[in-house]
Write a protein that holds these residues in place. Structure first.
Motif, PDB file in Angstrom:
ATOM      1  N   GLN A  57       0.858  -1.183   0.000  1.00  0.00           N
ATOM      2  CA  GLN A  57       0.000   0.000   0.000  1.00  0.00           C
ATOM      3  C   GLN A  57       0.895   1.234   0.000  1.00  0.00           C
ATOM      4  O   GLN A  57       1.820   1.323   0.800  1.00  0.00           O
ATOM      5  N   VAL A  58       0.621   2.170  -0.892  1.00  0.00           N
ATOM      6  CA  VAL A  58       1.434   3.383  -0.976  1.00  0.00           C
ATOM      7  C   VAL A  58       0.508   4.580  -0.753  1.00  0.00           C
ATOM      8  O   VAL A  58      -0.532   4.664  -1.392  1.00  0.00           O
ATOM      9  N   PRO A  59       0.863   5.501   0.147  1.00  0.00           N
ATOM     10  CA  PRO A  59      -0.021   6.649   0.379  1.00  0.00           C
ATOM     11  C   PRO A  59      -0.193   7.484  -0.899  1.00  0.00           C
ATOM     12  O   PRO A  59       0.778   7.703  -1.627  1.00  0.00           O
ATOM     13  N   ALA A  60      -1.419   7.938  -1.159  1.00  0.00           N
ATOM     14  CA  ALA A  60      -1.705   8.680  -2.397  1.00  0.00           C
ATOM     15  C   ALA A  60      -0.821   9.917  -2.531  1.00  0.00           C
ATOM     16  O   ALA A  60      -0.445  10.296  -3.636  1.00  0.00           O
ATOM     17  N   GLU A  61      -0.462  10.528  -1.403  1.00  0.00           N
ATOM     18  CA  GLU A  61       0.311  11.771  -1.491  1.00  0.00           C
ATOM     19  C   GLU A  61       1.810  11.511  -1.697  1.00  0.00           C
ATOM     20  O   GLU A  61       2.576  12.442  -1.867  1.00  0.00           O
ATOM     21  N   ASN A  62       2.209  10.254  -1.687  1.00  0.00           N
ATOM     22  CA  ASN A  62       3.633   9.956  -1.894  1.00  0.00           C
ATOM     23  C   ASN A  62       3.828   8.785  -2.861  1.00  0.00           C
ATOM     24  O   ASN A  62       4.367   7.740  -2.503  1.00  0.00           O
ATOM     25  N   PRO A  63       3.394   8.975  -4.119  1.00  0.00           N
ATOM     26  CA  PRO A  63       3.502   7.865  -5.071  1.00  0.00           C
ATOM     27  C   PRO A  63       4.941   7.442  -5.301  1.00  0.00           C
ATOM     28  O   PRO A  63       5.869   8.236  -5.160  1.00  0.00           O
ATOM     29  N   MET A  64       5.117   6.168  -5.631  1.00  0.00           N
ATOM     30  CA  MET A  64       6.443   5.632  -5.912  1.00  0.00           C
ATOM     31  C   MET A  64       6.942   6.169  -7.253  1.00  0.00           C
ATOM     32  O   MET A  64       6.208   6.166  -8.242  1.00  0.00           O
ATOM     33  N   THR A  65       8.191   6.628  -7.282  1.00  0.00           N
ATOM     34  CA  THR A  65       8.858   6.893  -8.562  1.00  0.00           C
ATOM     35  C   THR A  65      10.292   6.406  -8.406  1.00  0.00           C
ATOM     36  O   THR A  65      10.819   6.342  -7.284  1.00  0.00           O
ATOM     37  N   LYS A  66      10.905   6.078  -9.516  1.00  0.00           N
ATOM     38  CA  LYS A  66      12.288   5.598  -9.449  1.00  0.00           C
ATOM     39  C   LYS A  66      13.202   6.661  -8.854  1.00  0.00           C
ATOM     40  O   LYS A  66      14.096   6.361  -8.059  1.00  0.00           O
ATOM     41  N   ALA A  67      12.987   7.922  -9.259  1.00  0.00           N
ATOM     42  CA  ALA A  67      13.872   8.989  -8.791  1.00  0.00           C
ATOM     43  C   ALA A  67      13.741   9.181  -7.278  1.00  0.00           C
ATOM     44  O   ALA A  67      14.727   9.430  -6.580  1.00  0.00           O
ATOM     45  N   LYS A  68      12.515   9.024  -6.781  1.00  0.00           N
ATOM     46  CA  LYS A  68      12.314   9.222  -5.347  1.00  0.00           C
ATOM     47  C   LYS A  68      12.967   8.080  -4.548  1.00  0.00           C
ATOM     48  O   LYS A  68      13.594   8.303  -3.519  1.00  0.00           O
ATOM     49  N   VAL A  69      12.816   6.866  -5.058  1.00  0.00           N
ATOM     50  CA  VAL A  69      13.443   5.712  -4.406  1.00  0.00           C
ATOM     51  C   VAL A  69      14.962   5.906  -4.372  1.00  0.00           C
ATOM     52  O   VAL A  69      15.618   5.670  -3.346  1.00  0.00           O
ATOM     53  N   GLU A  70      15.506   6.365  -5.473  1.00  0.00           N
ATOM     54  CA  GLU A  70      16.952   6.558  -5.549  1.00  0.00           C
ATOM     55  C   GLU A  70      17.410   7.655  -4.577  1.00  0.00           C
ATOM     56  O   GLU A  70      18.414   7.504  -3.881  1.00  0.00           O
ATOM     57  N   LEU A  71      16.660   8.731  -4.499  1.00  0.00           N
ATOM     58  CA  LEU A  71      16.996   9.783  -3.538  1.00  0.00           C
ATOM     59  C   LEU A  71      16.911   9.223  -2.109  1.00  0.00           C
ATOM     60  O   LEU A  71      17.806   9.466  -1.282  1.00  0.00           O
ATOM     61  N   GLY A  72      15.871   8.455  -1.837  1.00  0.00           N
ATOM     62  CA  GLY A  72      15.708   7.872  -0.504  1.00  0.00           C
ATOM     63  C   GLY A  72      16.873   6.963  -0.152  1.00  0.00           C
ATOM     64  O   GLY A  72      17.366   6.962   0.975  1.00  0.00           O
ATOM     65  N   ARG A  73      17.304   6.187  -1.130  1.00  0.00           N
ATOM     66  CA  ARG A  73      18.451   5.308  -0.892  1.00  0.00           C
ATOM     67  C   ARG A  73      19.681   6.131  -0.518  1.00  0.00           C
ATOM     68  O   ARG A  73      20.399   5.820   0.427  1.00  0.00           O
ATOM     69  N   ARG A  74      19.912   7.204  -1.257  1.00  0.00           N
ATOM     70  CA  ARG A  74      21.084   8.032  -0.953  1.00  0.00           C
ATOM     71  C   ARG A  74      20.988   8.640   0.437  1.00  0.00           C
ATOM     72  O   ARG A  74      21.967   8.679   1.186  1.00  0.00           O
ATOM     73  N   LEU A  75      19.802   9.127   0.773  1.00  0.00           N
ATOM     74  CA  LEU A  75      19.627   9.754   2.091  1.00  0.00           C
ATOM     75  C   LEU A  75      19.809   8.742   3.215  1.00  0.00           C
ATOM     76  O   LEU A  75      20.348   9.064   4.271  1.00  0.00           O
ATOM     77  N   PHE A  76      19.362   7.511   2.966  1.00  0.00           N
ATOM     78  CA  PHE A  76      19.449   6.468   3.992  1.00  0.00           C
ATOM     79  C   PHE A  76      20.896   6.208   4.409  1.00  0.00           C
ATOM     80  O   PHE A  76      21.181   5.886   5.557  1.00  0.00           O
ATOM     81  N   PHE A  77      21.800   6.372   3.446  1.00  0.00           N
ATOM     82  CA  PHE A  77      23.222   6.107   3.722  1.00  0.00           C
ATOM     83  C   PHE A  77      24.020   7.396   3.969  1.00  0.00           C
ATOM     84  O   PHE A  77      25.231   7.357   4.095  1.00  0.00           O
ATOM     85  N   ASP A  78      23.347   8.552   4.022  1.00  0.00           N
ATOM     86  CA  ASP A  78      24.060   9.841   4.050  1.00  0.00           C
ATOM     87  C   ASP A  78      24.316  10.333   5.477  1.00  0.00           C
ATOM     88  O   ASP A  78      23.378  10.667   6.208  1.00  0.00           O
ATOM     89  N   PRO A  79      25.581  10.408   5.898  1.00  0.00           N
ATOM     90  CA  PRO A  79      25.889  10.829   7.272  1.00  0.00           C
ATOM     91  C   PRO A  79      25.635  12.316   7.527  1.00  0.00           C
ATOM     92  O   PRO A  79      25.668  12.744   8.680  1.00  0.00           O
ATOM     93  N   ARG A  80      25.351  13.097   6.475  1.00  0.00           N
ATOM     94  CA  ARG A  80      25.000  14.495   6.733  1.00  0.00           C
ATOM     95  C   ARG A  80      23.693  14.599   7.492  1.00  0.00           C
ATOM     96  O   ARG A  80      23.388  15.632   8.080  1.00  0.00           O
ATOM     97  N   LEU A  81      22.908  13.528   7.503  1.00  0.00           N
ATOM     98  CA  LEU A  81      21.647  13.543   8.247  1.00  0.00           C
ATOM     99  C   LEU A  81      21.859  13.213   9.719  1.00  0.00           C
ATOM    100  O   LEU A  81      21.003  12.593  10.353  1.00  0.00           O
TER     101      LEU A  81
END
Ligand code: HEC
Ligand code: HEC
Length: 397
Positions: A57-81
């Protein structure tokens, strides 16, 4: 035979303002309506799931896109956070350990010890609630707020520093491009909301479905599971052991939410402790009670997934059971019910009625452990997802 999880393109890009032949006009109207209904993600994203797996189930306000998944992956591993610039989601959620850390209790960026253990993130997109015992966090977008900002304990420690971190990301040309692709239609791209949405989209792709069990059951590979693991499977799904009542296949956790199925969060007391004879669990690990203060919620926790469980030791919310063999003993004895001095105490009054002691020979114990071990992915399914770009996620390389 490899199990593929493909993120395939389903729509061809259209040149803006180009004329469409009449025959395609109806299709375009339908596509437009779907977009209005929030299904525009279909233009970029199609789930191609392993057999037996429901559609997340994906929330309507946050549809899946390849670019978003890729950004999320980068953020997940990013120590600047993190407040120290040296810690990331992945510092605790290590892909090689099914996104756990091998610790009984998590260690935050500033060295604070979390009262509970890091949870695995495989198949996390199917959760009805998030966290060991929090009934209120109902989607991944909301969950991300906790590791980023909460104190007591600090996980990443960004409280009061969000603006600074967003600016830092915006100053990075690579990140600017990634945010631009992930959120093309939005003016103010560098926001915590977008960080949370991208992290959520990435985490929804962490599908685990590449174990010996999957090959045996879904691909009919008879030799994938040992004879011992197959006997263990019988025990696991038997009424005698009752494991599948709470850890049902194919996700081995509950409750699960997916397209067409809604579920309210559920929690159970498995009789780990009875400190005062009245069911008390140790401070920091009182479960749903911490949120509701209702006595009956003492010691109630969510049912975690057993996929990759051989990689996520030590076990339970506080890491208090070191091995799978001991987890099995805990269940077979009807809950270990540890008292204040570590002795066996009376049955916890709030212990789930489904949990009863059952007969288990030494050989059967080994069989049940062998079955649990057969639920591990042979290669992390998610590792192929960390290269980025327009690619396939292969759950077995
Ligand atoms: C300090 C280690 C640590 C860091 C850093 C961390 N987590 Fe966690 N994570 C945990 C712990 C501990 C839990 C369980 C918390 C609880 O409910 O008690 C958890 C739970 C979760 C859950 C819930 C999983 C489930 O099945 O309910 C998600 C999702 C999650 N983390 C995502 C993230 C993301 C995204 C980040 C980075 C923004 C992150 N975590 C950073 C330790 C960490
Ligand atoms: C009444 C529901 C219920 C039943 C039945 C049940 N479990 Fe669980 N299981 C849970 C809950 C809840 C937890 C987390 C408890 C905690 O951390 O305090 C858990 C945790 C586990 C864990 C640890 C996972 C981790 O990541 O730490 C394993 C392994 C496990 N169960 C295996 C089994 C087996 C094997 C059986 C059958 C013998 C079984 N369970 C029966 C509810 C259940």
């Amino acid at each position: 035979m490899p199990i593929r999880l493909r993120l395939s393109s389903t729509a061809k890009p259209r040149a803006p303002g180009s004329r469409h032949p009449a025959a395609t006009r109806l299709a375009l109207i339908v596509a437009g309506l779907l977009a209005i209904l929030g299904a525009s993600a279909a233009e970029d994203w199609a789930w191609d799931l392993p057999p037996g797996f429901p559609v997340p189930q994906v929330p309507a306000e946050n549809p899946m896109t390849k670019a978003k998944v890729e950004l999320g992956r980068r953020l997940f591993f990013d120590p600047r956070l993190s407040v120290t610039g040296a810690y990331a989601c992945a510092s605790c959620h290590d892909p090689a350990r099914a996104f756990t850390d091998g610790r009984a209790r998590a260690l935050g960026a500033t060295g604070e010890i979390h009262p509970r253990g890091t949870m695995p993130l495989v198949n996390v997109g199917y959760n009805a609630s998030f966290g060991w015992a929090n009934p209120e966090i109902r989607d991944l977008e909301a969950q991300a707020e906790i590791p980023l900002f909460r104190r007591g304990p600090v996980e990443l420690g960004l409280l009061g520093r969000a603006g600074e971190v967003m600016q830092e990301l915006e100053n990075d040309a690579g990140m600017r491009a990634a945010f631009q692709q992930a959120f093309p239609e939005i003016e103010k791209r560098f926001s915590v909301l977008h960080v949370r949405r991208a992290l959520a989209a990435y985490q929804r792709t962490l599908i685990s479905a590449n174990s010996a069990y999957d090959r045996y059951v879904f691909y009919d590979e008879k030799e994938a599971m040992s004879a011992s693991a197959r006997r263990g499977m019988e025990i696991f799904f038997s009424d005698r052991a009752g494991c599948a009542g709470c850890h049902p296949a194919p996700l081995f956790m509950s409750p699960a939410v997916y397209v067409g199925i809604a579920a309210e969060p559920r929690f159970h007391n498995t009789g780990l402790y009875n400190l005062d004879g009245e069911g008390r669990y140790p401070e920091g690990g009182t479960g749903v009670f911490e949120h509701t203060r209702r006595p009956g919620d003492m010691g109630r926790f969510r049912v975690p997934t057993l996929r990759n469980v051989a990689r996520t030791a030590p076990y339970m919310h506080d890491g208090s059971i070191p091995t799978l063999d001991e987890v099995v003993l805990h269940y077979a004895s009807g809950g270990r019910n540890r008292g204040p001095a570590g002795e066996r105490a009376a049955r916890n009054p709030f212990q789930s009625a489904e949990l009863k002691a059952f007969e288990l020979s030494a050989r059967e114990r080994g069989d049940l452990v062998a079955f649990l071990e057969s639920l591990s992915d042979e290669a992390p399914p998610y590792s192929a997802n960390s290269e980025g770009g327009d690619r396939s996620i292969s759950s077995r390389r």
